[in-house]
Design a protein around this motif. Structure first.
Motif, PDB file in Angstrom:
ATOM      1  N   ASP A 131       0.851  -1.190   0.000  1.00  0.00           N
ATOM      2  CA  ASP A 131       0.000   0.000   0.000  1.00  0.00           C
ATOM      3  C   ASP A 131       0.890   1.244   0.000  1.00  0.00           C
ATOM      4  O   ASP A 131       1.665   1.464   0.941  1.00  0.00           O
ATOM      5  CB  ASP A 131      -0.886  -0.013   1.247  1.00  0.00           C
ATOM      6  CG  ASP A 131      -1.929   1.101   1.236  1.00  0.00           C
ATOM      7  OD1 ASP A 131      -1.646   2.177   0.684  1.00  0.00           O
ATOM      8  OD2 ASP A 131      -3.024   0.885   1.797  1.00  0.00           O
TER       9      ASP A 131
ATOM     10  N   ARG B  21       0.311   4.474   0.553  1.00  0.00           N
ATOM     11  CA  ARG B  21       0.124   5.397   1.688  1.00  0.00           C
ATOM     12  C   ARG B  21       0.705   4.797   2.963  1.00  0.00           C
ATOM     13  O   ARG B  21       1.358   5.498   3.753  1.00  0.00           O
ATOM     14  CB  ARG B  21      -1.355   5.718   1.887  1.00  0.00           C
ATOM     15  CG  ARG B  21      -1.611   6.763   2.973  1.00  0.00           C
ATOM     16  CD  ARG B  21      -3.089   7.151   3.050  1.00  0.00           C
ATOM     17  NE  ARG B  21      -3.307   8.213   4.011  1.00  0.00           N
ATOM     18  CZ  ARG B  21      -3.527   8.026   5.315  1.00  0.00           C
ATOM     19  NH1 ARG B  21      -3.562   6.791   5.786  1.00  0.00           N
ATOM     20  NH2 ARG B  21      -3.710   9.044   6.127  1.00  0.00           N
TER      21      ARG B  21
ATOM     22  N   ASP C 217       3.139   2.686   3.038  1.00  0.00           N
ATOM     23  CA  ASP C 217       4.578   2.723   2.830  1.00  0.00           C
ATOM     24  C   ASP C 217       5.149   4.083   3.234  1.00  0.00           C
ATOM     25  O   ASP C 217       6.177   4.173   3.908  1.00  0.00           O
ATOM     26  CB  ASP C 217       4.893   2.422   1.362  1.00  0.00           C
ATOM     27  CG  ASP C 217       6.386   2.413   1.093  1.00  0.00           C
ATOM     28  OD1 ASP C 217       7.032   1.384   1.370  1.00  0.00           O
ATOM     29  OD2 ASP C 217       6.911   3.441   0.618  1.00  0.00           O
TER      30      ASP C 217
ATOM     31  N   TYR D 268      -6.366   3.585  10.168  1.00  0.00           N
ATOM     32  CA  TYR D 268      -6.477   2.183   9.755  1.00  0.00           C
ATOM     33  C   TYR D 268      -7.082   1.368  10.900  1.00  0.00           C
ATOM     34  O   TYR D 268      -6.377   0.654  11.626  1.00  0.00           O
ATOM     35  CB  TYR D 268      -5.115   1.650   9.329  1.00  0.00           C
ATOM     36  CG  TYR D 268      -4.595   2.297   8.069  1.00  0.00           C
ATOM     37  CD1 TYR D 268      -5.041   1.872   6.819  1.00  0.00           C
ATOM     38  CD2 TYR D 268      -3.693   3.363   8.118  1.00  0.00           C
ATOM     39  CE1 TYR D 268      -4.583   2.473   5.659  1.00  0.00           C
ATOM     40  CE2 TYR D 268      -3.233   3.966   6.962  1.00  0.00           C
ATOM     41  CZ  TYR D 268      -3.690   3.525   5.738  1.00  0.00           C
ATOM     42  OH  TYR D 268      -3.251   4.128   4.586  1.00  0.00           O
TER      43      TYR D 268
ATOM     44  N   ASN E 105      -1.489  -6.449   1.852  1.00  0.00           N
ATOM     45  CA  ASN E 105      -2.840  -5.878   1.834  1.00  0.00           C
ATOM     46  C   ASN E 105      -3.862  -6.932   2.255  1.00  0.00           C
ATOM     47  O   ASN E 105      -3.585  -8.136   2.203  1.00  0.00           O
ATOM     48  CB  ASN E 105      -3.184  -5.360   0.440  1.00  0.00           C
ATOM     49  CG  ASN E 105      -2.413  -4.098   0.094  1.00  0.00           C
ATOM     50  OD1 ASN E 105      -2.038  -3.335   0.986  1.00  0.00           O
ATOM     51  ND2 ASN E 105      -2.181  -3.870  -1.195  1.00  0.00           N
TER      52      ASN E 105
ATOM     53  N   LYS F 127      -7.961  -6.957  -1.847  1.00  0.00           N
ATOM     54  CA  LYS F 127      -8.016  -5.492  -1.859  1.00  0.00           C
ATOM     55  C   LYS F 127      -6.664  -4.931  -2.270  1.00  0.00           C
ATOM     56  O   LYS F 127      -5.619  -5.518  -2.008  1.00  0.00           O
ATOM     57  CB  LYS F 127      -8.415  -4.951  -0.482  1.00  0.00           C
ATOM     58  CG  LYS F 127      -9.819  -5.348  -0.053  1.00  0.00           C
ATOM     59  CD  LYS F 127     -10.185  -4.725   1.287  1.00  0.00           C
ATOM     60  CE  LYS F 127     -11.616  -5.104   1.689  1.00  0.00           C
ATOM     61  NZ  LYS F 127     -11.996  -4.490   2.991  1.00  0.00           N
ATOM     62  N   SER F 128      -6.723  -3.775  -2.920  1.00  0.00           N
ATOM     63  CA  SER F 128      -5.495  -3.136  -3.396  1.00  0.00           C
ATOM     64  C   SER F 128      -4.872  -2.214  -2.363  1.00  0.00           C
ATOM     65  O   SER F 128      -3.764  -1.722  -2.560  1.00  0.00           O
ATOM     66  CB  SER F 128      -5.788  -2.335  -4.671  1.00  0.00           C
ATOM     67  OG  SER F 128      -6.766  -1.326  -4.410  1.00  0.00           O
ATOM     68  N   ALA F 129      -5.598  -1.932  -1.282  1.00  0.00           N
ATOM     69  CA  ALA F 129      -5.079  -1.055  -0.232  1.00  0.00           C
ATOM     70  C   ALA F 129      -5.841  -1.325   1.060  1.00  0.00           C
ATOM     71  O   ALA F 129      -6.928  -1.916   1.062  1.00  0.00           O
ATOM     72  CB  ALA F 129      -5.207   0.416  -0.629  1.00  0.00           C
ATOM     73  N   HIS F 130      -5.275  -0.897   2.149  1.00  0.00           N
ATOM     74  CA  HIS F 130      -5.953  -1.015   3.442  1.00  0.00           C
ATOM     75  C   HIS F 130      -7.026   0.065   3.566  1.00  0.00           C
ATOM     76  O   HIS F 130      -6.790   1.227   3.201  1.00  0.00           O
ATOM     77  CB  HIS F 130      -4.944  -0.870   4.592  1.00  0.00           C
ATOM     78  CG  HIS F 130      -4.067  -2.072   4.779  1.00  0.00           C
ATOM     79  ND1 HIS F 130      -4.406  -3.125   5.593  1.00  0.00           N
ATOM     80  CD2 HIS F 130      -2.860  -2.383   4.229  1.00  0.00           C
ATOM     81  CE1 HIS F 130      -3.450  -4.040   5.564  1.00  0.00           C
ATOM     82  NE2 HIS F 130      -2.491  -3.622   4.742  1.00  0.00           N
TER      83      HIS F 130
END
Length: 635
Positions: A132, A134, A136, A175, A221, A225-228
């Protein structure tokens, strides 16, 4: 000794007999709930005592003895394996452990554990692979606070701490569903002679025999899903009602009665008809609609509301997560507005083989939310009678050295849940559970040799940065001291003669029995990891710096003596002093109910006024509680 007086079969028989008796009583009272409840309490205590005696032995065996230890070689093998795992977790991957047995007399065996650590492995490269972008960016900006640092020896505990750190970091950035399970150590690469080439090429300092390890961490992830997902705070409701249970749910009575609804800073307050300042409540609630979810704000809000000492319990629940908006419900059940408690106890003095009894009693009355601003008013009365050895013997009865001392004390305090200080500076303490405490107390001591009273007024600021760290700034501490003859004219005269003799010898203790006034301010820091109810290793540290009579430095001694009408034998005595105190305690648990405690309490007092001393209550002493020689003076 304990084993010789212990019969386990007899203990088991008594336990079984009492159990049968309890079952018979319970069957006879099956239709009488109140009587059955009383029997349960009565037999519960007895059965618990008998069960402990049957399983763990009598009092001597439980308190002074230890259960026998039997040797099994499987235990020795398991211990050696545990030691090797521990060393491996601490970075000694090539460590070896073994054991040997020595047979001793009286059927005893000694186990010798043989440990070879070999070289430790040190972190050389730490790489993160984060899917992810963001996440990172957030993680890489916090590398200065990472628990894993290159050059340090590998430690599995640091690896686990780093996972916790990253989890907390991301939960403070919205998150809400992030978990340390998403953080994986994909590779721990040990290189036998990892830097020998770079060492010989003078590209890397160190030792050619140094063992290095490269660690690769990956943050994946969620599946599919491609991001949290990022969560924001939705609506925030605060519900205060006595009909709320410990789980935070409202009873039907609470739902039907209707709650007064107020709104402040986008938060809805349902106060149940109670006169509670929403302005002060608002300073304790650190979560707001529209904000990113922040785990630290969530926990601090719950802690600050609980530390108000106004509620039985406080619950924060997210009752809806639709569209990644956390609808928040804060529920609290208030404590009783009025509360009174009483306590008493017995004391005793053993002097030259004879016992002298005494006792004390106290009554505390407490009013919560007294002025509608979540204040707490508390007043207490204490009276005690105890036997004490006197400073002088009774001239009419020289063999009598123990007197009866009476003490009466009254104190009142009003605690505000904020820093009472003009200007915006006070709002900087909102996160740290601030309190302002104003107190007034009067204490009077009656003895045959003297009478001494103390009227004290204080104002203090208190705040707590963490559960273990507390600060206190006592901005005013004013004491008015008065002393006079005791309730025995003969003994009082002997006591005055003793004071005059000590004065001629250079002692200043006589000043403590004159009318005097002292004022001071102080700053205290307390670090305490000792939690009530938890028997574990803990530390307590308290440091206090105090300055007394500071404002008197604006006047000369002659002006002060004239103002207070002070002479060598009459008038109001005043003090100027500096005081430093350190109190350290260390607690070591020995058993579940036994703790060994160590304490070091020391300090320094410097009196720089005309009398070159400090008030009696501010001095440090060692030795007997009533001995004049227990104070040590330098200079």
């Amino acid at each position: 000794m304990g084993l010789s007086r212990y019969n386990r079969e007899e203990a088991l028989q008594k336990l079984q007999a009492k159990t049968n008796e309890f079952e018979q009583q319970s069957q006879q009272l099956a239709n009488q709930p109140d009587a059955l409840k009383k029997v349960n309490r009565q037999y519960g205590r007895k059965l618990k005592h008998l069960r402990v005696k049957a399983e763990e032995g009598n009092w001597l065996m439980r308190s002074l003895g230890e259960p026998p230890s039997y040797f099994a070689e499987s235990d020795a093998k398991a211990n050696a394996a545990k030691m090797q795992k521990y060393l491996s977790d601490k970075g000694f991957f090539n460590a070896k452990t073994a054991y040997s047995l020595d047979t001793l007399r009286r059927r005893q065996i000694r186990v010798n554990y043989l440990i070879t650590e070999n070289e430790g492995f040190y972190l050389r490269n730490i790489t993160y692979t984060i899917a992810d972008p963001r996440v990172d960016s957030i993680v890489r900006q916090s590398f200065d606070k990472a628990k894993l640092q290159t050059g340090e020896r590998f430690d599995f505990d640091n690896m686990a701490a780093e996972r916790v750190r990253v989890e907390t970091l991301l939960r403070d950035q919205g998150y809400y569903t992030f978990s340390r399970q998403y953080i994986r150590a994909t590779d721990v690469d040990t290189i036998r002679r990892g830097n020998d080439r770079r060492f010989y090429d003078k590209l890397e300092p160190g030792d050619s025999t140094r063992r290095n390890v490269d660690v690769a961490l990956q943050i994946i992830n969620p599946p599919g899903k491609s991001a949290h997902p990022i969560y924001h705070i939705g609506t925030v409701d605060v519900r205060i009602s006595p009909e709320i249970d410990a789980s935070g749910a409202s009873t039907p009575t609470a739902l039907a009665s209707g709650l007064d609804t107020l709104r402040r800073n986008s938060i809805t307050y349902l106060l149940g008809g109670r006169d509670i300042s929403t302005r002060l409540l608002d300073t304790k609630i650190l979560i707001r609609p529209g904000q990113l979810y922040n785990q630290t704000n969530y926990r601090d809000t719950q802690r600050q509301l609980f530390l108000l000492n106004q509620f039985k319990f406080v619950n924060l629940n997210f009752i809806d997560t639709t569209n990644r908006r956390l609808r928040t419900l804060i529920t609290a059940a208030p404590l009783d507005k009025y509360e009174a408690t009483a306590e008493g106890g017995a004391t005793g003095l053993l002097y030259q083989g004879q016992g002298y009894p005494g006792g004390f009693g106290s009554l505390i009355f407490r009013v919560r939310n007294m002025l509608g601003g979540l204040e707490t008013f508390e007043t207490s009365v204490r009276f005690g009678i105890e036997a004490q050895t006197g400073f002088v013997n009774d001239p009419n009865n020289p063999s009598k050295a123990v007197y009866s001392s009476q003490e009466l004390g009254v104190s009142s305090s009003l605690i505000f849940p904020q820093i009472l200080f003009p200007g915006p500076f006070r709002f900087r303490f909102n996160r740290y559970a601030p309190r302002t405490q104003v107190s007034l107390s009067f204490n009077n001591t009656f003895r045959p040799d003297f009478r001494r009273s103390l009227l004290r007024a204080t104002m203090a600021y208190n705040w707590q940065t963490t559960p273990a760290k507390q600060f206190s700034f006592l901005i005013a501490d004013i004491n008015l001291i008065n002393a006079g003859d005791g309730n025995s004219q003969v003994i009082s005269q002997a006591f005055r003669d003793q004071l005059d003799l000590l004065q001629k010898q250079g002692s200043t203790v006589y000043l403590s029995f004159r009318r005097s006034i002292s004022s001071s301010f102080s700053f205290a820091y307390t670090y305490n990891t000792n939690t009530p109810g938890q028997n574990r290793r803990a530390n307590f540290l308290r440091t206090v710096v105090e300055s007394g009579g500071t404002t008197l430095n604006f006047f000369t001694d002659s002006q002060l003596r004239k103002f207070f009408n002070t002479t060598d034998s009459t008038g109001l005595q005043f003090y100027k002093y500096l005081r430093f105190n350190v109190d350290y305690r260390h607690y070591i648990p020995l058993r579940s109910r036994i703790t060994l405690a160590f304490r070091v309490n020391t300090g320094l007092v410097y009196g720089y006024g005309s009398n070159r001393t400090a008030p009696y209550e501010k001095l440090f002493f060692a030795g007997a509680a009533t001995a004049f020689g227990r104070g040590f003076r330098v200079g």
